[in-house]
Design an enzyme around this catalytic site. Structure first.
Site, PDB file in Angstrom:
ATOM      1  N   ASP A  30     -31.622  34.873  -4.418  1.00  0.00           N
ATOM      2  CA  ASP A  30     -30.254  34.630  -3.955  1.00  0.00           C
ATOM      3  C   ASP A  30     -29.278  35.309  -4.919  1.00  0.00           C
ATOM      4  O   ASP A  30     -29.447  35.214  -6.136  1.00  0.00           O
ATOM      5  CB  ASP A  30     -30.007  33.109  -3.903  1.00  0.00           C
ATOM      6  CG  ASP A  30     -28.754  32.748  -3.145  1.00  0.00           C
ATOM      7  OD1 ASP A  30     -27.662  33.235  -3.511  1.00  0.00           O
ATOM      8  OD2 ASP A  30     -28.849  31.962  -2.188  1.00  0.00           O
ATOM      9  N   ASN A  86     -29.934  24.601   5.413  1.00  0.00           N
ATOM     10  CA  ASN A  86     -28.691  24.180   6.055  1.00  0.00           C
ATOM     11  C   ASN A  86     -28.611  24.693   7.490  1.00  0.00           C
ATOM     12  O   ASN A  86     -28.924  25.860   7.753  1.00  0.00           O
ATOM     13  CB  ASN A  86     -27.494  24.731   5.267  1.00  0.00           C
ATOM     14  CG  ASN A  86     -27.477  24.249   3.824  1.00  0.00           C
ATOM     15  OD1 ASN A  86     -27.860  23.125   3.540  1.00  0.00           O
ATOM     16  ND2 ASN A  86     -27.034  25.103   2.910  1.00  0.00           N
ATOM     17  N   GLN A  93     -23.978  25.685   6.146  1.00  0.00           N
ATOM     18  CA  GLN A  93     -24.569  26.998   6.428  1.00  0.00           C
ATOM     19  C   GLN A  93     -23.470  28.056   6.460  1.00  0.00           C
ATOM     20  O   GLN A  93     -22.434  27.869   7.104  1.00  0.00           O
ATOM     21  CB  GLN A  93     -25.317  26.976   7.773  1.00  0.00           C
ATOM     22  CG  GLN A  93     -26.089  28.271   8.045  1.00  0.00           C
ATOM     23  CD  GLN A  93     -26.904  28.221   9.341  1.00  0.00           C
ATOM     24  OE1 GLN A  93     -26.733  27.319  10.169  1.00  0.00           O
ATOM     25  NE2 GLN A  93     -27.778  29.193   9.512  1.00  0.00           N
ATOM     26  N   HIS A  99     -32.750  30.331   7.081  1.00  0.00           N
ATOM     27  CA  HIS A  99     -33.327  30.571   5.752  1.00  0.00           C
ATOM     28  C   HIS A  99     -33.556  29.240   5.061  1.00  0.00           C
ATOM     29  O   HIS A  99     -32.890  28.250   5.349  1.00  0.00           O
ATOM     30  CB  HIS A  99     -32.430  31.462   4.891  1.00  0.00           C
ATOM     31  CG  HIS A  99     -31.018  30.987   4.795  1.00  0.00           C
ATOM     32  ND1 HIS A  99     -30.082  31.204   5.790  1.00  0.00           N
ATOM     33  CD2 HIS A  99     -30.372  30.274   3.837  1.00  0.00           C
ATOM     34  CE1 HIS A  99     -28.937  30.661   5.449  1.00  0.00           C
ATOM     35  NE2 HIS A  99     -29.081  30.083   4.265  1.00  0.00           N
ATOM     36  N   HIS A 101     -33.717  27.614   1.201  1.00  0.00           N
ATOM     37  CA  HIS A 101     -33.437  27.810  -0.223  1.00  0.00           C
ATOM     38  C   HIS A 101     -34.560  27.175  -1.024  1.00  0.00           C
ATOM     39  O   HIS A 101     -34.930  26.009  -0.776  1.00  0.00           O
ATOM     40  CB  HIS A 101     -32.149  27.094  -0.630  1.00  0.00           C
ATOM     41  CG  HIS A 101     -30.908  27.594   0.022  1.00  0.00           C
ATOM     42  ND1 HIS A 101     -30.035  28.455  -0.598  1.00  0.00           N
ATOM     43  CD2 HIS A 101     -30.377  27.342   1.248  1.00  0.00           C
ATOM     44  CE1 HIS A 101     -29.012  28.701   0.208  1.00  0.00           C
ATOM     45  NE2 HIS A 101     -29.191  28.042   1.333  1.00  0.00           N
TER      46      HIS A 101
HETATM   47  P1  5GP Z   1     -26.307  28.989   3.290  1.00  0.00           P
HETATM   48  O1  5GP Z   1     -25.001  28.469   2.726  1.00  0.00           O
HETATM   49  O2  5GP Z   1     -26.063  29.728   4.586  1.00  0.00           O
HETATM   50  O3  5GP Z   1     -27.378  27.963   3.391  1.00  0.00           O
HETATM   51  O4  5GP Z   1     -26.827  30.014   2.206  1.00  0.00           O
HETATM   52  C1  5GP Z   1     -26.514  31.367   2.185  1.00  0.00           C
HETATM   53  C2  5GP Z   1     -27.011  31.895   0.853  1.00  0.00           C
HETATM   54  O5  5GP Z   1     -27.134  33.294   0.957  1.00  0.00           O
HETATM   55  C3  5GP Z   1     -26.065  31.616  -0.317  1.00  0.00           C
HETATM   56  O6  5GP Z   1     -26.775  30.907  -1.332  1.00  0.00           O
HETATM   57  C4  5GP Z   1     -25.638  33.009  -0.784  1.00  0.00           C
HETATM   58  O7  5GP Z   1     -25.527  33.104  -2.183  1.00  0.00           O
HETATM   59  C5  5GP Z   1     -26.746  33.892  -0.255  1.00  0.00           C
HETATM   60  N1  5GP Z   1     -26.364  35.245   0.098  1.00  0.00           N
HETATM   61  C6  5GP Z   1     -25.322  35.608   0.889  1.00  0.00           C
HETATM   62  N2  5GP Z   1     -25.288  36.956   1.046  1.00  0.00           N
HETATM   63  C7  5GP Z   1     -26.352  37.438   0.354  1.00  0.00           C
HETATM   64  C8  5GP Z   1     -26.849  38.759   0.140  1.00  0.00           C
HETATM   65  O8  5GP Z   1     -26.313  39.754   0.613  1.00  0.00           O
HETATM   66  N3  5GP Z   1     -27.977  38.881  -0.619  1.00  0.00           N
HETATM   67  C9  5GP Z   1     -28.601  37.784  -1.168  1.00  0.00           C
HETATM   68  N4  5GP Z   1     -29.705  38.012  -1.902  1.00  0.00           N
HETATM   69  N5  5GP Z   1     -28.144  36.526  -0.998  1.00  0.00           N
HETATM   70  C10 5GP Z   1     -27.036  36.354  -0.255  1.00  0.00           C
END
Ligand code: 5GP
Ligand code: ZN
Length: 136
Positions: A30, A86, A93, A99, A101
């Site tokens: 991440d 999420n 999310q 995805h 984590h």
């Molecule tokens: P969510 O909030 O949707 O559960 O998590 C999205 C996650 O994706 C966040 O922890 C954020 O840091 C990560 N993320 C967003 N864009 C990118 C990206 O371009 N590359 C990587 N490696 N992580 C990303």
């Protein structure tokens, strides 16, 4: 999905730091880690969330998560690990491609994956059990 960043990452159009890859999944670091080694398990085919994820990929996802969790523990020596997933804006999310984590945890790391416990009343318990029907 043309404009989905995780489709592009999972299929190699956008570079990422990958811990693991097979025909169905990629596990990447991440970019905004909650703790050292925070990784994301991403299917290569687009599904917006858990509801849309095909059953066979759902089964495989937990296996890949299990193997990755062990590798993070063995490689980084973390003291614990949170598996977080999420679904929907209300749940936090921000990227609408399924995805998981994997967040390695270290004693006193201050990473906040927590909630304030409420209280389950008898009334609410009965209501929930009568309204929610789970079947495989
Ligand atoms: P969510 O909030 O949707 O559960 O998590 C999205 C996650 O994706 C966040 O922890 C954020 O840091 C990560 N993320 C967003 N864009 C990118 C990206 O371009 N590359 C990587 N490696 N992580 C990303
Ligand atoms: Zn996607």
């Amino acid at each position: 999905m043309d404009n989905c960043i995780f489709c592009k990452i999972a299929n190699g159009e956008i570079p990422s730091a990958a811990l693991y890859e097979d025909d169905d999944f990629k596990v990447i670091l991440d970019l905004g880690p909650a703790a050292k080694g925070h990784s994301l398990l991403i299917p290569k085919s687009h599904a917006a969330n858990l509801y849309e994820l095909p059953d066979d990929l759902a089964q495989k996802a937990i296996l890949v998560a299990k193997k990755t969790a062990a590798a993070l523990r063995d490689g980084l020596g973390c003291d614990g690990l949170n598996l977080v997933q999420n679904n929907g804006e209300a749940a936090g999310q921000t990227v609408f491609h399924f995805h998981m984590h994997l967040i390695p945890r270290y004693k006193n790391d201050g990473a906040g994956v927590s909630w304030k416990p409420g209280k389950l009343t008898d009334e609410e318990k009965e209501e929930i059990l009568s309204r929610v029907k789970v079947s495989l």
